[in-house]
Design an enzyme around this catalytic site. Sequence first.
Site, PDB file in Angstrom:
ATOM      1  N   ARG A  51       0.805  -1.230   0.000  1.00 20.97           N
ATOM      2  CA  ARG A  51       0.000   0.000   0.000  1.00 20.97           C
ATOM      3  C   ARG A  51       0.836   1.278   0.000  1.00 20.97           C
ATOM      4  O   ARG A  51       0.588   2.191  -0.775  1.00 20.97           O
ATOM      5  CB  ARG A  51      -0.902   0.063   1.243  1.00 20.97           C
ATOM      6  CG  ARG A  51      -2.215  -0.613   1.114  1.00 20.97           C
ATOM      7  CD  ARG A  51      -2.606  -1.206   2.446  1.00 20.97           C
ATOM      8  NE  ARG A  51      -1.633  -2.211   2.809  1.00 20.97           N
ATOM      9  CZ  ARG A  51      -1.674  -3.468   2.361  1.00 20.97           C
ATOM     10  NH1 ARG A  51      -2.674  -3.857   1.635  1.00 20.97           N
ATOM     11  NH2 ARG A  51      -0.730  -4.344   2.663  1.00 20.97           N
ATOM     12  N   THR A  52       1.787   1.358   0.929  1.00 17.40           N
ATOM     13  CA  THR A  52       2.476   2.642   1.117  1.00 17.40           C
ATOM     14  C   THR A  52       3.268   3.004  -0.131  1.00 17.40           C
ATOM     15  O   THR A  52       3.162   4.116  -0.657  1.00 17.40           O
ATOM     16  CB  THR A  52       3.391   2.577   2.360  1.00 17.40           C
ATOM     17  OG1 THR A  52       2.624   2.062   3.446  1.00 17.40           O
ATOM     18  CG2 THR A  52       3.931   3.943   2.722  1.00 17.40           C
ATOM     19  N   LYS A  80      26.097  -3.253  -0.276  1.00 13.24           N
ATOM     20  CA  LYS A  80      27.569  -3.085  -0.300  1.00 13.24           C
ATOM     21  C   LYS A  80      28.053  -2.319   0.915  1.00 13.24           C
ATOM     22  O   LYS A  80      29.220  -1.979   1.019  1.00 13.24           O
ATOM     23  CB  LYS A  80      27.983  -2.340  -1.570  1.00 13.24           C
ATOM     24  CG  LYS A  80      27.540  -2.991  -2.853  1.00 13.24           C
ATOM     25  CD  LYS A  80      27.893  -2.092  -4.036  1.00 13.24           C
ATOM     26  CE  LYS A  80      26.977  -2.356  -5.214  1.00 13.24           C
ATOM     27  NZ  LYS A  80      26.996  -1.243  -6.158  1.00 13.24           N
ATOM     28  N   ARG A 101      11.141   3.830   3.725  1.00 11.98           N
ATOM     29  CA  ARG A 101      10.771   2.824   4.739  1.00 11.98           C
ATOM     30  C   ARG A 101      12.023   2.043   5.094  1.00 11.98           C
ATOM     31  O   ARG A 101      12.775   1.620   4.206  1.00 11.98           O
ATOM     32  CB  ARG A 101       9.691   1.875   4.205  1.00 11.98           C
ATOM     33  CG  ARG A 101       9.472   0.692   5.142  1.00 11.98           C
ATOM     34  CD  ARG A 101       8.266  -0.114   4.786  1.00 11.98           C
ATOM     35  NE  ARG A 101       7.046   0.640   5.036  1.00 11.98           N
ATOM     36  CZ  ARG A 101       5.818   0.127   4.944  1.00 11.98           C
ATOM     37  NH1 ARG A 101       5.662  -1.136   4.616  1.00 11.98           N
ATOM     38  NH2 ARG A 101       4.766   0.870   5.183  1.00 11.98           N
ATOM     39  N   HIS A 129       4.694   5.565  11.779  1.00 13.00           N
ATOM     40  CA  HIS A 129       4.258   5.456  10.382  1.00 13.00           C
ATOM     41  C   HIS A 129       3.306   6.632  10.116  1.00 13.00           C
ATOM     42  O   HIS A 129       2.094   6.479  10.005  1.00 13.00           O
ATOM     43  CB  HIS A 129       3.538   4.117  10.177  1.00 13.00           C
ATOM     44  CG  HIS A 129       3.306   3.723   8.752  1.00 13.00           C
ATOM     45  ND1 HIS A 129       3.369   4.609   7.690  1.00 13.00           N
ATOM     46  CD2 HIS A 129       2.980   2.514   8.204  1.00 13.00           C
ATOM     47  CE1 HIS A 129       3.103   3.960   6.566  1.00 13.00           C
ATOM     48  NE2 HIS A 129       2.869   2.691   6.842  1.00 13.00           N
TER      49      HIS A 129
END
Length: 306
Positions: A51-52, A80, A101, A129
């Site tokens: 969703r986000t 890396k 995120r 959030h």
Amino acid sequence: MRHLIDPSDFTREELAALIERAEDIIRRPAFYADACKGKILATLFYEPSTRTRLSFESAMLSLGGSVLGFANADASSATKGESVADTIRMVSCYADICAMRHPKEGAALVASRFSKIPVINAGDGGHQHPTQTLTDLLTIHSVKKRLTGLTFGFCGDLMFGRTVHSLVKALSAYEDNRFIFISPGELKIPAYVREKTGNTAVESENLEEHIGGMDVLYMTRVQRERFFNEEDYVRLKDRYVLDKQKLSRAREDLAVLHPLPRVNEISVEVDADPRALYFEQARYGRYIRMALLMKLLEEAQTKERA
Ligand code: CP
């Protein structure tokens, strides 16, 4: 530079303006079709998302802008050993705004300190959030027409559920709201979130006992990815399942929300009930993120001109 890292980064007036703009976007989307023309959104997702990430991308495309980014850490130079600070320095050269995120609490805050573009926290570990909170506020406002004087039930994994932490923080700033926290003892709401309510919240392990007094019920998934051991997750995951029988004790105007994804905590038989608003809630995520992108880009442009 303005960022969105925590729900308290915006005042009540700013939240009201965002909700108003999102409601206007829903009414007349064509008016906003070129609002971010020529702008680029970077989506930096070090953790999975449906969703986000997609609603952010859909939001930017719907505003006439473009999108670049990665959907998992393995597809970036994080593998890396590149730090978040160096990554955001690079992304600042290629994009105008970024949504991040990350599994680590505080990662978006660190990024914001090294960034030349607005950073939006799209979820940092089990912490916050804030854009899910914007989605939730828009949904609640759409059905209740206010964000004050309501009784909110939060049920499930309140310890690791970052959407709960952000939403409780935001709703605590509105007068006369009441909170009922329903969770197993091991998944209780953290003290730093509970104290936002002025320690007036009721805590319980029993959903049936309290469901009848709620205006909004916010169900949550047990956050498997935050558990240290699978046995604990298996023991706790099905502790609360909202079904027709439990819903029969609730008010006719209850709003049932869930940030999604759902696993088993809302029975599919509830989906057809008019009180089940979670899919509508996910749809609203696109519009409030459109309003958010516009706001942060407008502010960045004003600052650049000054
Ligand atoms: N609500 C939410 O954050 O969903 P995703 O994990 O799919 O983005």
